[in-house]
Design a protein around this motif. Structure first.
Motif, mmCIF file in Angstrom:
data_model
loop_
_atom_site.group_PDB
_atom_site.id
_atom_site.type_symbol
_atom_site.label_atom_id
_atom_site.label_comp_id
_atom_site.label_asym_id
_atom_site.label_seq_id
_atom_site.Cartn_x
_atom_site.Cartn_y
_atom_site.Cartn_z
ATOM 1 N N LEU A 199 0.931 -1.236 0.049
ATOM 2 C CA LEU A 199 -0.066 0.166 -0.138
ATOM 3 C C LEU A 199 0.885 1.304 -0.048
ATOM 4 N N ILE A 200 1.958 1.320 0.776
ATOM 5 C CA ILE A 200 2.786 2.444 0.898
ATOM 6 C C ILE A 200 3.692 2.721 -0.525
ATOM 7 N N GLY A 201 4.035 1.454 -0.820
ATOM 8 C CA GLY A 201 4.784 1.711 -2.198
ATOM 9 C C GLY A 201 3.754 2.290 -3.434
ATOM 10 N N GLU A 202 2.655 1.422 -3.294
ATOM 11 C CA GLU A 202 1.558 2.088 -4.493
ATOM 12 C C GLU A 202 1.277 3.545 -4.388
ATOM 13 N N SER A 203 0.995 4.019 -3.132
ATOM 14 C CA SER A 203 0.558 5.418 -2.834
ATOM 15 C C SER A 203 1.793 6.371 -3.273
ATOM 16 N N VAL A 204 2.895 6.064 -2.955
ATOM 17 C CA VAL A 204 4.013 6.886 -3.161
ATOM 18 C C VAL A 204 4.041 7.142 -4.614
ATOM 19 N N GLU A 205 3.901 6.065 -5.397
ATOM 20 C CA GLU A 205 3.950 5.876 -6.873
ATOM 21 C C GLU A 205 2.916 7.002 -7.308
ATOM 22 N N ARG A 206 1.806 6.847 -6.804
ATOM 23 C CA ARG A 206 0.580 7.547 -7.046
ATOM 24 C C ARG A 206 0.501 9.064 -6.523
ATOM 25 N N ARG A 207 1.513 9.393 -5.957
ATOM 26 C CA ARG A 207 1.658 10.778 -5.383
ATOM 27 C C ARG A 207 0.973 10.953 -4.359
ATOM 28 N N GLY A 208 0.465 9.914 -3.443
ATOM 29 C CA GLY A 208 -0.106 10.391 -2.366
ATOM 30 C C GLY A 208 -1.643 10.405 -2.316
ATOM 31 N N THR A 209 -2.188 10.293 -0.991
ATOM 32 C CA THR A 209 -3.576 10.225 -0.904
ATOM 33 C C THR A 209 -4.360 11.312 -0.400
ATOM 34 N N THR A 210 -5.132 12.080 -1.226
ATOM 35 C CA THR A 210 -5.871 13.280 -0.949
ATOM 36 C C THR A 210 -7.321 12.720 -0.219
#
Length: 271
Positions: A199-210
């Motif tokens: 989850l952390i890896g994916e979110s970093v690649e997607r530039r975070g969670t708003t």
DNA sequence: CGCGAGACCTGATAGC
DNA sequence: TGCTATCAGGTCTCGC
């Protein structure tokens, strides 16, 4: 955020800094912070857990923690002033680095490398680092009776997880947030660890969670929001089993769970 | 010592 | 419409 900052502010000189006197400075005076920033060059940008560190050519470090609602923006100095502006650092390329935080739960101060080391030592391993092994996590859980959700939010156990990623990880591993940490079985700990890393890896690649306020340096929302599986999906169908997602309070935090997939511990009447 | 509740802030929104 | 209550991405302190 660290990657963007690295690209944009490394080698930039801070010409002038406006600092608001708030509790975010942790007792440091606005004047002291201003003096430790002005005429310094940013050498590198590091991150540990939820802390950002801008290393300066003086050897000082600018610590930034965004708390709940803190945002860093790179703007034109002529852009309209933001509400709850805590720092405006005029750079030598005629741009301005701003920190805005309307709740003021963030942190902003100049620290020494020694202070940085001490702070870093109080944090648990990085979820994407080599120390975050299943043995490590199982060892931590085995000797703790706190709720698993509370432990995952505890920055001394693992650094950088917040309410969103913890709920997502617990759902992915099919673990109820109010299970006592020392009651988790080995396979559950391994599922949790794998979910956190993914989850952390994916979110970093997607530039975070708003979720509401988070914006990147350029004011754009993060791309991970559309990929959330449970967080803030109360009453909507579970994407695994179709049962409605529930909103409960666990470890003092609003928590999104699927009670069909995440079996509550025995004798937990309320939620 | 570990755990859990409350405090710290401002703002958005739901409900009356 | 407008008031009040509640809730919000985090972390610290204090009492048990």
């Amino acid at each position: 955020m660290r990657r963007d900052l690295e690209r944009e502010v490394v080698s930039r000189r801070i010409e002038r800094a406006h600092v608001a006197q708030t509790r975010m400075l942790g007792g440091q005076t606005a004047e002291e912070l201003r003096e430790r920033l002005e005429r310094r060059v940013v050498i590198s940008v590091a991150r540990r857990g939820k802390f950002l560190f801008l290393h300066l050519d003086s050897g000082d470090v600018l610590l930034v923690h965004r708390g709940m609602t803190g945002n860093l923006f790179l703007k034109d100095p002529a852009d309209p002033p933001d509400a709850h502006l805590h720092l405006a650092a005029r750079l030598d390329d005629a741009r301005e680095l701003r920190l805005c935080d309307h709740r003021g739960f963030g942190e902003l101060r100049a620290i020494s490398l020694t202070e940085l080391d001490a702070l870093s030592a109080r944090l648990g391993p990085e979820p994407l680092g080599p120390e975050f092994t299943v043995d490590y996590l199982a060892g931590q859980f085995a000797r703790r009776t706190a709720l698993v959700k509370a432990l995952l939010l505890n920055q001394a156990i693992v650094a950088g997880l917040g309410n969103i990623y913890v709920d997502e990880a617990l759902w992915a591993a099919q673990v109820h947030p109010e299970r006592r940490a020392n009651t988790l079985r080995g396979p559950e700990v391994e599922l949790l660890r794998k979910a956190i890393v993914r989850l952390i890896g994916e979110s970093v690649e997607r530039r975070g969670t708003t979720f509401s306020d988070y914006k990147d340096l350029y004011g754009n929302p993060g791309g991970n929001s559309a990929h959330l599986q449970v967080f803030h999906r109360a009453k909507q169908p579970c994407l695994r089993c179709g049962e409605p997602i529930q909103h409960v309070r666990a470890a003092g935090r609003g928590s999104s769970v699927c009670l069909a997939c995440q079996r509550p511990p025995a004798g937990n009447g309320a939620s």
